[in-house]
Each structure stands twice: as C-alpha cells, then as structure tokens.
Design a protein around this motif. Structure first.
Motif, PDB file in Angstrom:
ATOM      1  N   HIS A   9      26.700 -20.581  22.961  1.00 52.36           N
ATOM      2  CA  HIS A   9      27.398 -19.656  23.854  1.00 52.36           C
ATOM      3  C   HIS A   9      28.812 -20.156  24.122  1.00 52.36           C
ATOM      4  CE1 HIS A   9      23.837 -17.301  24.729  1.00 52.36           C
ATOM      5  NE2 HIS A   9      23.175 -18.441  24.819  1.00 52.36           N
ATOM      6  N   GLY A  10      29.706 -19.208  24.384  1.00 54.05           N
ATOM      7  CA  GLY A  10      31.095 -19.513  24.693  1.00 54.05           C
ATOM      8  C   GLY A  10      31.549 -18.600  25.802  1.00 54.05           C
ATOM      9  N   THR A  11      32.530 -17.766  25.506  1.00 52.52           N
ATOM     10  CA  THR A  11      33.046 -16.833  26.508  1.00 52.52           C
ATOM     11  C   THR A  11      32.027 -15.754  26.868  1.00 52.52           C
ATOM     12  OG1 THR A  11      34.091 -15.526  24.766  1.00 52.52           O
ATOM     13  CG2 THR A  11      35.457 -17.204  25.851  1.00 52.52           C
ATOM     14  N   ASP A  12      31.015 -15.557  26.021  1.00 52.46           N
ATOM     15  CA  ASP A  12      29.987 -14.556  26.303  1.00 52.46           C
ATOM     16  C   ASP A  12      29.050 -14.981  27.433  1.00 52.46           C
ATOM     17  OD1 ASP A  12      28.963 -16.576  24.562  1.00 52.46           O
ATOM     18  OD2 ASP A  12      27.264 -15.285  24.064  1.00 52.46           O
ATOM     19  N   ALA A  17      27.431 -22.096  28.272  1.00 60.59           N
ATOM     20  CA  ALA A  17      28.368 -22.895  27.477  1.00 60.59           C
ATOM     21  C   ALA A  17      28.746 -24.175  28.215  1.00 60.59           C
ATOM     22  CB  ALA A  17      29.623 -22.080  27.162  1.00 60.59           C
ATOM     23  N   THR A  18      29.052 -24.049  29.492  1.00 60.50           N
ATOM     24  CA  THR A  18      29.438 -25.203  30.296  1.00 60.50           C
ATOM     25  C   THR A  18      28.277 -26.188  30.417  1.00 60.50           C
ATOM     26  OG1 THR A  18      31.032 -23.864  31.530  1.00 60.50           O
ATOM     27  CG2 THR A  18      30.385 -25.955  32.515  1.00 60.50           C
ATOM     28  N   TYR A  51      38.768 -23.166  25.363  1.00 55.42           N
ATOM     29  CA  TYR A  51      37.829 -23.900  26.220  1.00 55.42           C
ATOM     30  C   TYR A  51      38.353 -24.155  27.643  1.00 55.42           C
ATOM     31  CZ  TYR A  51      40.102 -28.468  25.856  1.00 55.42           C
ATOM     32  OH  TYR A  51      40.989 -29.506  25.957  1.00 55.42           O
ATOM     33  N   PRO A  52      39.669 -24.364  27.858  1.00 57.57           N
ATOM     34  CA  PRO A  52      40.108 -24.608  29.238  1.00 57.57           C
ATOM     35  C   PRO A  52      39.883 -23.421  30.178  1.00 57.57           C
ATOM     36  CG  PRO A  52      41.792 -25.347  27.697  1.00 57.57           C
ATOM     37  CD  PRO A  52      40.788 -24.541  26.918  1.00 57.57           C
ATOM     38  N   HIS A  53      39.653 -22.245  29.600  1.00 54.95           N
ATOM     39  CA  HIS A  53      39.494 -21.034  30.410  1.00 54.95           C
ATOM     40  C   HIS A  53      38.037 -20.620  30.571  1.00 54.95           C
ATOM     41  CE1 HIS A  53      43.820 -20.756  30.169  1.00 54.95           C
ATOM     42  NE2 HIS A  53      43.727 -20.881  28.854  1.00 54.95           N
ATOM     43  N   VAL A  54      37.125 -21.412  30.020  1.00 53.79           N
ATOM     44  CA  VAL A  54      35.694 -21.114  30.150  1.00 53.79           C
ATOM     45  C   VAL A  54      35.184 -21.880  31.367  1.00 53.79           C
ATOM     46  CG1 VAL A  54      33.434 -21.294  29.045  1.00 53.79           C
ATOM     47  CG2 VAL A  54      35.462 -20.773  27.658  1.00 53.79           C
ATOM     48  N   GLN A  55      34.627 -21.166  32.314  1.00 54.91           N
ATOM     49  CA  GLN A  55      34.172 -21.785  33.554  1.00 54.91           C
ATOM     50  C   GLN A  55      32.829 -21.198  33.962  1.00 54.91           C
ATOM     51  OE1 GLN A  55      35.526 -24.379  35.427  1.00 54.91           O
ATOM     52  NE2 GLN A  55      33.546 -24.190  36.405  1.00 54.91           N
ATOM     53  N   MET A  62      34.777 -26.985  32.612  1.00 55.43           N
ATOM     54  CA  MET A  62      34.565 -27.178  31.176  1.00 55.43           C
ATOM     55  C   MET A  62      35.699 -28.017  30.604  1.00 55.43           C
ATOM     56  SD  MET A  62      33.365 -26.339  28.001  1.00 55.43           S
ATOM     57  CE  MET A  62      32.312 -24.916  28.175  1.00 55.43           C
ATOM     58  N   LYS A  63      36.925 -27.745  31.053  1.00 54.82           N
ATOM     59  CA  LYS A  63      38.106 -28.437  30.548  1.00 54.82           C
ATOM     60  C   LYS A  63      37.942 -29.947  30.659  1.00 54.82           C
ATOM     61  CE  LYS A  63      43.131 -28.629  31.368  1.00 54.82           C
ATOM     62  NZ  LYS A  63      43.301 -30.069  31.396  1.00 54.82           N
TER      63      LYS A  63
END
Length: 118
Positions: A9-12, A17-18, A51-55, A62-63
């Motif tokens: 998983h990522g932005t979805d 993801a985190t 990745y810095p914008h995935v929270q 995450m960053k």
C-alpha cells in the motif's frame, strides 16, 4: 535475524503503508537485517517526492521512518513492473532503492527468518 517487510500500500492506504515502514524501522532499530519489498501501490513509497506526503492516521511521520531506513542503508526493493507503471525509478527514488523481480522477492522471502506483510 533476516527480515523481509513487504508493503503493498502507498497513497491508496496511508495508514497501512506507514505501518509497514514503521515495522521495517523497528526491525532495523532492533538490529535485524531488513529488506523492504515494495509492490503494487507500495512502489510509490520509494519515490522521494511522494513518501514525505504519505501520513497514516494517528501514526508517526512516514518521512522520518523512511529516512531512518535509508540512513541505516536498508535496501528498498521496488517491484520493477510496479515501479515502472507508477513512474518510480532511478531519477526519483530513495538512495537505497533498486528494481527487483518477483523471483528476487521469493528468493529473499525463502531465505529470511521472517516475512512481515502490510
């Protein structure tokens, strides 16, 4: 102990993801030999612009976790087909990232002491 952490998983699904990246960091912090495998939407986490914008919800950043993994030299394996499809490659990925195949992942998972999936 050898540990493979698979993140799909990522932005979805930023929380899932985190959690995957945090698990990889926890294993590395405990001194384990960690490989991160990113496939599907998880491939976007190797992109230094994403990745810095995935929270995740109520999760540590995450960053910070991803940068700690890179600082420790943890290999970040990106499914080649998944990365190419999501424009993740040498021009934008984190320093420890590289393309790998499903065969590479299966081999690493079979050699690992533990495989953790997110």
């Amino acid at each position: 102990m050898k540990v493979v952490v698979s993140v799909t998983h990522g932005t979805d699904d930023p929380t899932q993801a985190t959690l995957g990246v945090l698990a990889a960091k926890a294993a590395a912090d405990q001194g384990h030999e960690v490989t991160v495998w990113l496939q599907g939407e998880g491939a976007v986490l190797a992109n230094k612009n994403v990745y810095p914008h995935v929270q995740g919800v109520n999760m540590p950043a995450m960053k910070d976790a991803m940068e700690a993994l890179v600082d420790k030299g943890v290999p970040v394996w990106v499914c080649k087909a998944c990365g190419v499809a999501r424009d993740v490659g040498e021009s934008n990925w984190v320093a420890t990232a590289s393309y790998k195949t499903m065969g590479d992942f299966v081999g690493a998972a079979l050699e690992a002491d533990k495989n953790i999936d997110f």
